[in-house]
Scaffold this active site. Structure first.
Site, mmCIF file in Angstrom:
data_model
loop_
_atom_site.group_PDB
_atom_site.id
_atom_site.type_symbol
_atom_site.label_atom_id
_atom_site.label_comp_id
_atom_site.label_asym_id
_atom_site.label_seq_id
_atom_site.Cartn_x
_atom_site.Cartn_y
_atom_site.Cartn_z
ATOM 1 N N HIS A 7 -1.200 0.761 -10.039
ATOM 2 C CA HIS A 7 -1.981 -0.087 -9.122
ATOM 3 C C HIS A 7 -2.687 -1.209 -9.902
ATOM 4 C CE1 HIS A 7 -4.177 -0.104 -4.981
ATOM 5 N NE2 HIS A 7 -4.119 -1.334 -5.485
ATOM 6 N N ARG A 33 0.840 -1.196 0.000
ATOM 7 C CA ARG A 33 0.000 0.000 0.000
ATOM 8 C C ARG A 33 0.877 1.250 0.000
ATOM 9 N NH1 ARG A 33 -3.449 -1.965 -2.092
ATOM 10 N NH2 ARG A 33 -5.623 -2.233 -1.549
ATOM 11 N N ASP A 72 3.908 0.103 -7.430
ATOM 12 C CA ASP A 72 2.564 -0.123 -7.988
ATOM 13 C C ASP A 72 1.536 0.689 -7.208
ATOM 14 O OD1 ASP A 72 0.775 -1.615 -9.811
ATOM 15 O OD2 ASP A 72 -0.018 -2.462 -7.955
ATOM 16 N N GLU A 81 -2.808 8.563 -5.199
ATOM 17 C CA GLU A 81 -3.167 7.851 -6.432
ATOM 18 C C GLU A 81 -4.345 8.550 -7.101
ATOM 19 O OE1 GLU A 81 -3.749 3.648 -5.839
ATOM 20 O OE2 GLU A 81 -1.762 3.382 -4.965
ATOM 21 N N ALA A 121 -2.343 -6.628 -9.389
ATOM 22 C CA ALA A 121 -3.270 -7.754 -9.164
ATOM 23 C C ALA A 121 -4.058 -8.132 -10.416
ATOM 24 C CB ALA A 121 -4.244 -7.398 -8.048
HETATM 25 N N1 LIG Z 1 -1.015 -3.806 -5.495
HETATM 26 C C1 LIG Z 1 -2.224 -4.376 -5.499
HETATM 27 O O1 LIG Z 1 -2.985 -4.282 -6.454
HETATM 28 C C2 LIG Z 1 -2.670 -5.161 -4.330
HETATM 29 C C3 LIG Z 1 -2.139 -4.951 -3.087
HETATM 30 N N2 LIG Z 1 -2.553 -5.692 -2.031
HETATM 31 C C4 LIG Z 1 -1.994 -5.385 -0.737
HETATM 32 O O2 LIG Z 1 -1.162 -6.444 -0.334
HETATM 33 C C5 LIG Z 1 -1.405 -6.698 1.050
HETATM 34 C C6 LIG Z 1 -1.013 -8.113 1.380
HETATM 35 O O3 LIG Z 1 -1.892 -9.006 0.716
HETATM 36 P P1 LIG Z 1 -1.898 -10.549 1.120
HETATM 37 O O4 LIG Z 1 -0.512 -11.082 1.093
HETATM 38 O O5 LIG Z 1 -2.934 -11.211 0.284
HETATM 39 O O6 LIG Z 1 -2.416 -10.416 2.613
HETATM 40 P P2 LIG Z 1 -2.163 -11.349 3.860
HETATM 41 O O7 LIG Z 1 -3.135 -10.917 4.896
HETATM 42 O O8 LIG Z 1 -2.110 -12.756 3.418
HETATM 43 O O9 LIG Z 1 -0.681 -10.953 4.331
HETATM 44 C C7 LIG Z 1 -0.351 -9.776 4.995
HETATM 45 C C8 LIG Z 1 0.896 -10.050 5.811
HETATM 46 O O10 LIG Z 1 1.411 -8.806 6.276
HETATM 47 C C9 LIG Z 1 1.809 -9.012 7.614
HETATM 48 N N3 LIG Z 1 1.889 -7.767 8.358
HETATM 49 C C10 LIG Z 1 0.912 -7.161 9.096
HETATM 50 N N4 LIG Z 1 1.427 -6.088 9.732
HETATM 51 C C11 LIG Z 1 2.743 -6.022 9.381
HETATM 52 C C12 LIG Z 1 3.804 -5.150 9.744
HETATM 53 N N5 LIG Z 1 3.622 -4.144 10.617
HETATM 54 N N6 LIG Z 1 5.011 -5.366 9.212
HETATM 55 C C13 LIG Z 1 5.235 -6.413 8.358
HETATM 56 N N7 LIG Z 1 4.269 -7.284 8.000
HETATM 57 C C14 LIG Z 1 3.036 -7.076 8.495
HETATM 58 C C15 LIG Z 1 0.755 -9.972 8.183
HETATM 59 O O11 LIG Z 1 1.204 -10.610 9.374
HETATM 60 C C16 LIG Z 1 0.591 -10.939 7.030
HETATM 61 O O12 LIG Z 1 1.522 -12.013 7.104
HETATM 62 C C17 LIG Z 1 -2.909 -6.376 1.219
HETATM 63 O O13 LIG Z 1 -3.210 -6.061 2.565
HETATM 64 C C18 LIG Z 1 -3.102 -5.213 0.294
HETATM 65 O O14 LIG Z 1 -2.913 -3.990 0.989
HETATM 66 C C19 LIG Z 1 -3.453 -6.709 -2.171
HETATM 67 C C20 LIG Z 1 -4.007 -6.949 -3.370
HETATM 68 C C21 LIG Z 1 -3.709 -6.172 -4.534
HETATM 69 O O1 LIG Z 2 -8.165 -5.816 -2.929
HETATM 70 C C1 LIG Z 2 -7.269 -4.963 -2.834
HETATM 71 O O2 LIG Z 2 -6.898 -4.517 -1.746
HETATM 72 C C2 LIG Z 2 -6.594 -4.458 -4.049
HETATM 73 O O3 LIG Z 2 -5.694 -3.654 -4.003
HETATM 74 C C3 LIG Z 2 -7.050 -5.017 -5.354
HETATM 75 O O4 LIG Z 2 -6.381 -4.419 -6.413
#
Ligand SMILES: NC(=O)C1=CN([C@@H]2O[C@H](COP(=O)(O)OP(=O)(O)OC[C@H]3O[C@@H](n4cnc5c(N)ncnc54)[C@H](O)[C@@H]3O)[C@@H](O)[C@H]2O)C=CC1
Ligand SMILES: O=C(O)C(=O)CO
Length: 334
Positions: free
Chosen positions: A295, A247, A271, A276, A298
């Site tokens: 962005h 993020r 990304d 944004e 995904a």
């Molecule tokens: N660029 C994009 O289009 C997208 C970005 N994302 C972002 O990616 C993030 C991660 O997605 P997933 O891996 O599916 O989620 P997830 O919930 O599987 O993994 C998140 C990880 O981050 C860790 N975490 C929490 N607080 C933290 C901290 N202070 N320092 C380090 N690690 C920490 C958690 O313990 C967990 O292991 C989402 O929350 C979202 O913000 C998700 C989808 C699309």
């Molecule tokens: O689901 C989310 O958080 C995303 O960033 C999808 O692009």
């Protein structure tokens, strides 16, 4: 019989798939807010965009499914204190975003982003001059000095911040490229492919000091907001690259811009941004050592089906009283 309210309304094809899950479920696909406000009164479950007025009108809500992975714009104080459970859409993008990250890594290691720019100018100029090129390319002669303008990935260390579904897949892929992989996370302790146990987040400075590539794959939470400021960029190697697909709010945009201008780090692939869309006048657009994608890390033809499958699976769990696939902690925002 349980009742699921959906608002805003979804298309008929997805609605039909949800209705097929069980004859123990009544589904209401609310067409407008006033219908949603009426129907939420006796709903047991909700899918969509919950708001304080909707939550206040609910009398027996037990479960809410968010349509997104990230929750920073979804949770509000009344939702945190409400007894219902919240699930999110994490885990849908693990492979495709990991591919995006490795694409960034390969660009920086082999200067592909810079050669693409040179190609527009028909510019045959090896980056770093000829040093480091083997004899069979340059002709007879000795390589006089070690040129690090093109990296050997198996000499490089990649550090991941946040090893959930995306971060762990980045680790697997980087290890498959022969990279040494370290990671920090407050909860997860083990990921195959990571050299040591996953370190606690208080060892972020150690991770930054050893990494050639730092990948942010964490959510935006009260703890991660502006986790990367000038101090963290100074803790990184001046030859290191930052990659952020988590993020934008995790990285202070102004401090990152200054760090890149000063050469505190070698480059960044982004990304997601604090602002944004990134304004067209922003200096990052013009930096040759910066790669920007809007962005879309995904984006994938598989994601809509995975999105629906996660919802269907969580509905099955709800009806059968089993643990949810993607339960979130409302106060932690992930
Ligand atoms: N660029 C994009 O289009 C997208 C970005 N994302 C972002 O990616 C993030 C991660 O997605 P997933 O891996 O599916 O989620 P997830 O919930 O599987 O993994 C998140 C990880 O981050 C860790 N975490 C929490 N607080 C933290 C901290 N202070 N320092 C380090 N690690 C920490 C958690 O313990 C967990 O292991 C989402 O929350 C979202 O913000 C998700 C989808 C699309
Ligand atoms: O689901 C989310 O958080 C995303 O960033 C999808 O692009």
């Amino acid at each position: 019989m349980k009742k699921l309210l959906i608002y805003p309304a979804i298309d008929d094809a997805r609605l039909a798939r949800i209705q097929q899950v069980s004859n123990q479920l009544t589904v209401c696909n609310a067409r407008d807010l006033s219908q949603a406000l009426t129907e939420i009164k006796d709903a047991d479950a909700f899918f969509g965009k919950i708001t304080p007025p909707l939550l206040a009108a609910a009398e027996q809500l037990q479960w809410i499914q968010s349509p997104t992975a990230s929750l920073e714009h979804y949770v509000f104080p009344e939702l945190v204190t409400h007894p219902c459970q919240l699930t999110n859409m994490r885990g849908l993008f693990y492979d495709v975003i990991a591919d995006h990250v490795l694409g960034f890594v390969l660009c920086f290691a082999r200067n592909l982003h810079r050669y693409i720019r040179q190609q527009y100018e028909a510019d045959w100029q090896p980056i770093g001059g000829t040093a480091g090129k083997p004899d069979f390319v340059t002709g007879p002669g000795q390589v006089s000095e070690v040129d690090r303008s093109h990296l050997h990935l198996s000499d490089c260390t990649l550090g991941v911040v946040g090893v959930g579904s995306i971060g762990a897949e980045v680790c697997h892929r980087a290890a498959a490229f022969g990279m040494t992989v370290y990671a920090v996370d407050p909860l997860t302790r083990e990921v195959p492919g990571v050299v040591d146990d996953v370190w606690d987040i208080d060892r972020l400075p150690d991770l930054l000091a050893i990494s050639d590539f730092v990948v942010i794959a964490a959510p935006h939470t009260p703890q991660t907001e502006k986790l990367f400021r000038a101090k963290q960029f100074r803790q990184m190697k001046s030859s290191a690259y930052l990659i952020n697909i988590g993020r934008g709010a995790i990285v202070d945009l102004q401090d990152l811009t200054t760090a890149l201008e000063q050469g505190d780090i070698a480059g960044a692939a982004l990304d997601v941004f604090e602002i944004e869309p990134l304004p067209s006048s922003h200096p990052l657009w013009q930096m040759p050592n910066v790669i920007i994608t809007p962005h879309i890390a995904a984006a994938s033809p598989r994601v809509p089906e995975r999105h629906l499958e996660t919802l269907l699976e969580n509905i099955r769990c709800f009806l059968n009283g089993q643990p949810f696939l993607t339960l979130a902690d409302k106060s932690l925002w992930f």
